[in-house]
Design a protein around this motif. Structure first.
Motif, PDB file in Angstrom:
ATOM      1  N   VAL A  27     126.121  38.933  25.185  1.00  0.00           N
ATOM      2  CA  VAL A  27     126.647  40.184  24.642  1.00  0.00           C
ATOM      3  C   VAL A  27     126.595  41.277  25.713  1.00  0.00           C
ATOM      4  O   VAL A  27     127.535  42.069  25.858  1.00  0.00           O
ATOM      5  CB  VAL A  27     125.876  40.603  23.369  1.00  0.00           C
ATOM      6  N   PHE A  28     125.518  41.314  26.495  1.00  0.00           N
ATOM      7  CA  PHE A  28     125.434  42.281  27.592  1.00  0.00           C
ATOM      8  C   PHE A  28     126.498  41.982  28.656  1.00  0.00           C
ATOM      9  O   PHE A  28     127.078  42.901  29.234  1.00  0.00           O
ATOM     10  CB  PHE A  28     124.048  42.281  28.234  1.00  0.00           C
ATOM     11  N   VAL A  29     126.757  40.714  28.918  1.00  0.00           N
ATOM     12  CA  VAL A  29     127.789  40.360  29.893  1.00  0.00           C
ATOM     13  C   VAL A  29     129.156  40.814  29.400  1.00  0.00           C
ATOM     14  O   VAL A  29     129.971  41.332  30.175  1.00  0.00           O
ATOM     15  CB  VAL A  29     127.766  38.840  30.178  1.00  0.00           C
ATOM     16  N   GLY A 103     124.500  51.649  33.103  1.00  0.00           N
ATOM     17  CA  GLY A 103     124.186  50.225  33.150  1.00  0.00           C
ATOM     18  C   GLY A 103     122.795  49.963  33.708  1.00  0.00           C
ATOM     19  O   GLY A 103     122.049  49.126  33.189  1.00  0.00           O
ATOM     20  N   LEU A 104     122.428  50.677  34.770  1.00  0.00           N
ATOM     21  CA  LEU A 104     121.089  50.512  35.346  1.00  0.00           C
ATOM     22  C   LEU A 104     119.998  50.959  34.375  1.00  0.00           C
ATOM     23  O   LEU A 104     118.961  50.296  34.243  1.00  0.00           O
ATOM     24  CB  LEU A 104     120.981  51.293  36.657  1.00  0.00           C
ATOM     25  N   LEU A 105     120.229  52.070  33.678  1.00  0.00           N
ATOM     26  CA  LEU A 105     119.237  52.542  32.710  1.00  0.00           C
ATOM     27  C   LEU A 105     119.081  51.558  31.551  1.00  0.00           C
ATOM     28  O   LEU A 105     117.959  51.285  31.107  1.00  0.00           O
ATOM     29  CB  LEU A 105     119.622  53.930  32.191  1.00  0.00           C
ATOM     30  N   MET A 106     120.190  51.013  31.071  1.00  0.00           N
ATOM     31  CA  MET A 106     120.096  50.058  29.966  1.00  0.00           C
ATOM     32  C   MET A 106     119.435  48.756  30.427  1.00  0.00           C
ATOM     33  O   MET A 106     118.683  48.145  29.673  1.00  0.00           O
ATOM     34  CB  MET A 106     121.486  49.777  29.392  1.00  0.00           C
ATOM     35  N   TRP A 107     119.709  48.341  31.653  1.00  0.00           N
ATOM     36  CA  TRP A 107     119.066  47.138  32.186  1.00  0.00           C
ATOM     37  C   TRP A 107     117.561  47.328  32.282  1.00  0.00           C
ATOM     38  O   TRP A 107     116.787  46.451  31.891  1.00  0.00           O
ATOM     39  CB  TRP A 107     119.670  46.813  33.547  1.00  0.00           C
ATOM     40  N   ASP A 115     112.635  52.281  24.431  1.00  0.00           N
ATOM     41  CA  ASP A 115     113.749  52.882  23.683  1.00  0.00           C
ATOM     42  C   ASP A 115     114.343  54.075  24.414  1.00  0.00           C
ATOM     43  O   ASP A 115     115.562  54.272  24.408  1.00  0.00           O
ATOM     44  CB  ASP A 115     113.287  53.334  22.304  1.00  0.00           C
ATOM     45  N   ASN A 116     113.489  54.911  25.015  1.00  0.00           N
ATOM     46  CA  ASN A 116     113.978  56.143  25.631  1.00  0.00           C
ATOM     47  C   ASN A 116     114.919  55.868  26.802  1.00  0.00           C
ATOM     48  O   ASN A 116     115.866  56.617  27.025  1.00  0.00           O
ATOM     49  CB  ASN A 116     112.805  57.005  26.096  1.00  0.00           C
ATOM     50  N   LEU A 117     114.677  54.817  27.543  1.00  0.00           N
ATOM     51  CA  LEU A 117     115.597  54.467  28.630  1.00  0.00           C
ATOM     52  C   LEU A 117     116.946  54.014  28.078  1.00  0.00           C
ATOM     53  O   LEU A 117     117.995  54.320  28.650  1.00  0.00           O
ATOM     54  CB  LEU A 117     114.995  53.364  29.504  1.00  0.00           C
ATOM     55  N   ALA A 118     116.930  53.297  26.985  1.00  0.00           N
ATOM     56  CA  ALA A 118     118.183  52.862  26.364  1.00  0.00           C
ATOM     57  C   ALA A 118     118.971  54.064  25.852  1.00  0.00           C
ATOM     58  O   ALA A 118     120.191  54.142  26.032  1.00  0.00           O
ATOM     59  CB  ALA A 118     117.904  51.887  25.227  1.00  0.00           C
ATOM     60  N   ILE A 119     118.269  55.009  25.242  1.00  0.00           N
ATOM     61  CA  ILE A 119     118.936  56.218  24.755  1.00  0.00           C
ATOM     62  C   ILE A 119     119.473  57.026  25.923  1.00  0.00           C
ATOM     63  O   ILE A 119     120.593  57.551  25.873  1.00  0.00           O
ATOM     64  CB  ILE A 119     117.969  57.049  23.888  1.00  0.00           C
ATOM     65  N   ALA A 120     118.714  57.116  27.017  1.00  0.00           N
ATOM     66  CA  ALA A 120     119.184  57.836  28.201  1.00  0.00           C
ATOM     67  C   ALA A 120     120.413  57.148  28.798  1.00  0.00           C
ATOM     68  O   ALA A 120     121.352  57.820  29.248  1.00  0.00           O
ATOM     69  CB  ALA A 120     118.069  57.919  29.237  1.00  0.00           C
ATOM     70  N   GLY A 121     120.422  55.817  28.809  1.00  0.00           N
ATOM     71  CA  GLY A 121     121.587  55.093  29.311  1.00  0.00           C
ATOM     72  C   GLY A 121     122.824  55.339  28.467  1.00  0.00           C
ATOM     73  O   GLY A 121     123.917  55.563  28.997  1.00  0.00           O
ATOM     74  N   LEU A 122     122.668  55.316  27.160  1.00  0.00           N
ATOM     75  CA  LEU A 122     123.809  55.589  26.285  1.00  0.00           C
ATOM     76  C   LEU A 122     124.274  57.032  26.418  1.00  0.00           C
ATOM     77  O   LEU A 122     125.473  57.316  26.410  1.00  0.00           O
ATOM     78  CB  LEU A 122     123.449  55.269  24.835  1.00  0.00           C
ATOM     79  N   ALA A 153     124.139  45.009  21.436  1.00  0.00           N
ATOM     80  CA  ALA A 153     123.208  44.192  22.227  1.00  0.00           C
ATOM     81  C   ALA A 153     121.820  44.828  22.278  1.00  0.00           C
ATOM     82  O   ALA A 153     120.809  44.129  22.161  1.00  0.00           O
ATOM     83  CB  ALA A 153     123.761  44.001  23.633  1.00  0.00           C
ATOM     84  N   LEU A 154     121.767  46.146  22.458  1.00  0.00           N
ATOM     85  CA  LEU A 154     120.461  46.824  22.512  1.00  0.00           C
ATOM     86  C   LEU A 154     119.725  46.709  21.179  1.00  0.00           C
ATOM     87  O   LEU A 154     118.508  46.537  21.142  1.00  0.00           O
ATOM     88  CB  LEU A 154     120.638  48.293  22.908  1.00  0.00           C
ATOM     89  N   ARG A 155     120.465  46.783  20.096  1.00  0.00           N
ATOM     90  CA  ARG A 155     119.817  46.651  18.787  1.00  0.00           C
ATOM     91  C   ARG A 155     119.347  45.218  18.554  1.00  0.00           C
ATOM     92  O   ARG A 155     118.328  44.990  17.916  1.00  0.00           O
ATOM     93  CB  ARG A 155     120.746  47.117  17.683  1.00  0.00           C
TER      94      ARG A 155
END
Length: 185
Positions: A27-29, A103-107, A115-122, A153-155
Motif C-alpha cells: 500500500v505504501f508502494v 515521504g521521508l517523514l511518513m517513512w 503518530d506525530n511524525l505521520a501527522i507532520a508528514g501529512l 496505509a498509516l492507519r
C-alpha cells in the motif's frame, strides 16, 4: 431492467477488498508510485502570452543610378509576438520538495511508530498541495489520491489512531467513560 449491483460489487468494493488483502508495504508502494505519477502530470495549464512593444527600425541607404546615396530615416514601430508556455508538470513546481519531505517523514513515522511524525508528514504534503494551488488538473487529483492511500496505509500500520477531529472526540468519550467507570467503583 437490470438489477442494481449489491454492496460486494463495484469499484469501491474492489478497492476495499484490495486494501484489506494487500500488505502494508504494498500500500505504501502504491502511494509512492501515485505520488511520482502525480508529479509527472501537469499541474498548471499551458499559457499563451502576447506582447506588443515599441521597436526602433533603423533607416537604410540606397545607392541611386547616378552614384549618390539616398538615405531614409529610421522609424519607431510596434512589434508583436506570442509565446506558448507548455503545461508545467509537478517536477517543476515547489510541491516536489514537500512531497519528498512528506515521504521521508511518513517513512520515519512507520519506522519509529510515532503518530506525530505521520501527522507532520501529512501536513507537509497538504501544505505542498496548497502551495501549488488547488486546480482541476490531473496532477493534483492523483496527488490527493496518493495522500488518501498513504492515510489508509498509516492507519493500517496503527498510526493516526487518534488523529483528526473525530478521532479526538472518540478518544475524549472513551476517557470520560473510563473516568466515570472508575468513579462508580
Amino acid at each position: 431492467m437490470t438489477p442494481l449491483p449489491d454492496d460486494r460489487s463495484g469499484a469501491v468494493a474492489t478497492a476495499r477488498r484490495w486494501v484489506e488483502r494487500a500488505s502494508v508495504r504494498s500500500v505504501f508502494v502504491v502511494a509512492a508510485v501515485l505520488t511520482v505519477i502525480a508529479l509527472a502530470l501537469p499541474w498548471q495549464a499551458a499559457q499563451l502570452t502576447t506582447s506588443v512593444s515599441p521597436t526602433f527600425f533603423p533607416g537604410s541607404c540606397i545607392t541611386t543610378y547616378d552614384g549618390s546615396l539616398d538615405c531614409l530615416p529610421g522609424f519607431v514601430g510596434f512589434s508583436a509576438y506570442s509565446l506558448l508556455h507548455p503545461p508545467q508538470p509537478g517536477f517543476s513546481q515547489p510541491v516536489r520538495v514537500f512531497a519528498v519531505l512528506a515521504g521521508l517523514l511518513m517513512w520515519q513515522a512507520v519506522r519509529r511508530r510515532v503518530d506525530n511524525l505521520a501527522i507532520a508528514g501529512l501536513a507537509c504534503a497538504v501544505l505542498g498541495l496548497a502551495g501549488a494551488g488547488l486546480s482541476p488538473r490531473s496532477g493534483p487529483a492523483v496527488y490527493v489520491l496518493a495522500l488518501i492511500v498513504a492515510v489508509i496505509a498509516l492507519r493500517r500500520v496503527g498510526l493516526l489512531r487518534h488523529a483528526g477531529l473525530l478521532g479526538r472526540v472518540g478518544l475524549l468519550r472513551r476517557r470520560r467513560a473510563a473516568g466515570s467507570a472508575r468513579a462508580d467503583r
